[in-house]
Design a protein around this motif. Structure first.
Motif, short mmCIF file in Angstrom:
data_model
loop_
_atom_site.label_atom_id
_atom_site.label_comp_id
_atom_site.label_asym_id
_atom_site.label_seq_id
_atom_site.Cartn_x
_atom_site.Cartn_y
_atom_site.Cartn_z
N LEU A 1 0.83 -1.22 0.00
CA LEU A 1 0.00 0.00 0.00
C LEU A 1 0.86 1.27 0.00
N LEU A 2 1.95 1.26 0.76
CA LEU A 2 2.84 2.43 0.82
C LEU A 2 3.43 2.73 -0.56
N ASP A 3 3.93 1.68 -1.21
CA ASP A 3 4.54 1.87 -2.55
C ASP A 3 3.52 2.38 -3.56
N LEU A 4 2.31 1.86 -3.44
CA LEU A 4 1.27 2.19 -4.41
C LEU A 4 0.72 3.61 -4.22
N HIS A 5 0.45 3.98 -2.95
CA HIS A 5 -0.33 5.20 -2.70
C HIS A 5 0.49 6.45 -2.35
N LEU A 6 1.64 6.30 -1.71
CA LEU A 6 2.37 7.52 -1.28
C LEU A 6 2.71 8.46 -2.44
N PRO A 7 3.22 7.98 -3.56
CA PRO A 7 3.55 8.93 -4.65
C PRO A 7 2.31 9.65 -5.20
N LYS A 8 1.19 8.91 -5.31
CA LYS A 8 -0.05 9.51 -5.84
C LYS A 8 -0.62 10.53 -4.85
N ILE B 1 -0.70 10.97 4.52
CA ILE B 1 0.73 10.77 4.21
C ILE B 1 1.52 10.58 5.51
N ALA B 2 1.25 11.43 6.50
CA ALA B 2 1.96 11.32 7.80
C ALA B 2 1.69 9.96 8.44
N LEU B 3 0.43 9.52 8.40
CA LEU B 3 0.06 8.22 8.98
C LEU B 3 0.79 7.08 8.27
N LEU B 4 0.81 7.12 6.92
CA LEU B 4 1.46 6.05 6.16
C LEU B 4 2.97 6.00 6.44
N VAL B 5 3.59 7.18 6.53
CA VAL B 5 5.02 7.22 6.84
C VAL B 5 5.27 6.67 8.24
N GLU B 6 4.40 7.02 9.19
CA GLU B 6 4.52 6.51 10.56
C GLU B 6 4.41 4.98 10.58
N LEU B 7 3.44 4.44 9.85
CA LEU B 7 3.27 2.98 9.78
C LEU B 7 4.48 2.33 9.10
N PHE C 1 12.84 3.20 7.28
CA PHE C 1 11.91 3.51 6.19
C PHE C 1 12.13 4.95 5.69
N GLU C 2 12.29 5.08 4.38
CA GLU C 2 12.47 6.40 3.76
C GLU C 2 11.53 6.51 2.58
N PHE C 3 10.80 7.60 2.52
CA PHE C 3 9.98 7.84 1.33
C PHE C 3 10.93 8.29 0.23
N GLU C 4 10.89 7.61 -0.92
CA GLU C 4 11.95 7.79 -1.93
C GLU C 4 12.07 9.22 -2.45
N ASP C 5 10.97 9.97 -2.45
CA ASP C 5 11.06 11.34 -2.96
C ASP C 5 10.81 12.33 -1.82
N SER C 6 11.48 12.08 -0.69
CA SER C 6 11.15 12.86 0.51
C SER C 6 11.53 14.34 0.39
N ASP C 7 12.55 14.65 -0.40
CA ASP C 7 12.95 16.06 -0.57
C ASP C 7 11.83 16.87 -1.23
N THR C 8 11.27 16.30 -2.32
CA THR C 8 10.16 16.97 -3.02
C THR C 8 8.95 17.07 -2.10
N ILE D 1 7.57 14.34 9.42
CA ILE D 1 8.34 13.72 8.33
C ILE D 1 9.84 14.00 8.51
N GLU D 2 10.18 15.25 8.89
CA GLU D 2 11.60 15.63 9.00
C GLU D 2 12.25 15.11 10.29
N ASN D 3 11.53 15.23 11.42
CA ASN D 3 12.18 14.96 12.71
C ASN D 3 11.45 13.93 13.59
N GLU D 4 10.37 13.36 13.07
CA GLU D 4 9.53 12.44 13.86
C GLU D 4 8.94 13.13 15.09
N ASP D 5 8.75 14.44 15.02
CA ASP D 5 8.09 15.17 16.11
C ASP D 5 6.58 15.07 15.93
N PHE D 6 5.85 14.89 17.04
CA PHE D 6 4.39 14.88 16.97
C PHE D 6 3.85 15.77 18.09
#
Length: 359
Positions: free
Chosen positions: A175-182, A202-208, A216-223, A258-263
């Motif tokens: 699900l992460l691979d499929l939905h995060l970029p879209k 997006i924040a929830l999916l990255v957390e999971l 875990f790194e989102f491949e296009d995290s800079d953008t 996303i940047e620091n895992e702060d919530f």
């Protein structure tokens, strides 16, 4: 004239039922009447107009919360899932009804479905078929939304995100691979509330993703971070002031996570107790119950064994005059002895927080 009066009367009855289910625990009353209530709700969903369907769907979700995660809740969900799904994916149904059905489908499935069972897979698939209509086309262009569709897409996305928290790691990875970029592309949506729903998801999916794999790194995290920064500082004067403020607040939180895992931790108080909302998953679960129960959510946190189990609160502490201890203990005994309830407790225990406490 008679039909009109009947429809009005049915709507008033649904509103009364919804008010009672939100503000009280009526498990004993429902136990003997649950099939009658389910039948009435199914009839309103199948034959009612848009307003009646929307009200009936909300009551369906409240009914599942009242019946808890035992066999009765599952039985009710099996009856109502097909009709909730059918209305939600019907392009000719009223948008308000479809939105309400999306929310109800998410909640009923969360409370009643088993891990990776058929109901969970089917419900998620139907919800995806709705919100992926907001995804960009092959050229990368976002579709122009029709009136009301961003609200529908947002409700379906939030309901889907709630169910994602139940998925096993193997399913989550797909699900992460499929939905995060879209979803990242949908941050450009023209609707502020849909952008916010996308950002939270997006924040929830990255957390999971981080829960499964610390690296875990989102491949296009800079953008992604650039998009989030833009939304967190958006000063576009064409947007309403409140919309700008709300958007900036949420996206600042998403960016920090996303940047620091702060919530930004939040404490919800009810009676002499409180729960900490200290993760995106707990926030999604709490918000889902709040959407369905509205102001009654605090009463249910105090007295409903289902919510108390989900948030790791243990048995109810204090009983007010409107809740007899014998009724609570009967409900608890029944629920906690149910094999189905035990299985779902295990499934949902990721949401618990050891710091649920008494003031």
């Amino acid at each position: 004239a008679k039909c009109q009066l009947d429809a009005k009367t049915r709507l008033a009855a649904l509103d009364s039922l919804g008010g009672a289910f939100s503000s009280k625990l009526v498990y004993d009353f429902l136990l003997e009447r649950r099939l009658t209530v389910s039948d009435c709700l199914e009839r309103s969903l199948r034959k009612g107009g848009g307003e009646e369907q929307a009200a009936a769907a909300t009551v369906c979700a409240q009914l599942c919360v009242q019946l808890g995660g035992g066999d009765e809740g599952e039985e009710g969900f099996k009856i109502l899932r097909p009709v909730l799904s059918a209305i939600m994916i019907d392009g000719c149904a009223s948008v308000a009804a479809r939105q309400s059905c999306a929310r109800a489908l998410g909640m009923c499935c969360y409370v009643s479905a088993a891990e990776d069972g058929e109901d969970l897979v089917k419900s998620m698939s139907h919800l995806e078929s709705v919100f992926t209509m907001s995804y960009p086309n092959r050229e990368g262009t976002l579709p122009t939304p029709n009136a009301g569709t961003p609200g529908l897409h947002g409700a379906a996305l939030h309901a889907w995100a709630l169910l994602v928290t139940l998925c096993p790691a193997s399913r989550l990875t797909v699900l992460l691979d499929l939905h995060l970029p879209k979803l990242q592309a949908c941050l450009e949506s023209s609707d502020v509330n849909y952008r916010i729903a996308v950002g939270e998801t997006i924040a929830l999916l990255v957390e999971l993703g981080r829960d499964i794999d610390r690296e875990f790194e989102f491949e296009d995290s800079d953008t992604l971070c650039e998009s989030l920064k833009g939304l967190a500082t958006d000063g576009n004067k064409h947007r309403a002031k409140n919309d700008r403020r709300k958007q900036r607040t949420i996206f600042r939180e998403v960016l920090h996570y996303i940047e620091n895992e702060d919530f930004s931790e939040e404490k919800i108080r009810f009676g002499v107790e409180g729960i900490y909302i200290d993760s995106w998953m707990r926030r999604r679960v709490y918000d889902a119950f709040k959407e369905v129960l509205e102001s009654g959510v605090r009463h249910h946190l105090q007295f409903n064994p289902l919510l108390r189990d989900i948030f790791g609160l243990g048995p109810p502490l204090i009983l007010d005059s409107s809740v007899k201890s014998s009724k609570i203990s009967r409900f608890e005994k029944h629920l906690f002895n149910s094999a189905a309830f035990k299985a779902r407790t295990k499934l949902r225990n990721k949401v618990r927080d050891k710091r649920a406490d008494v003031m």
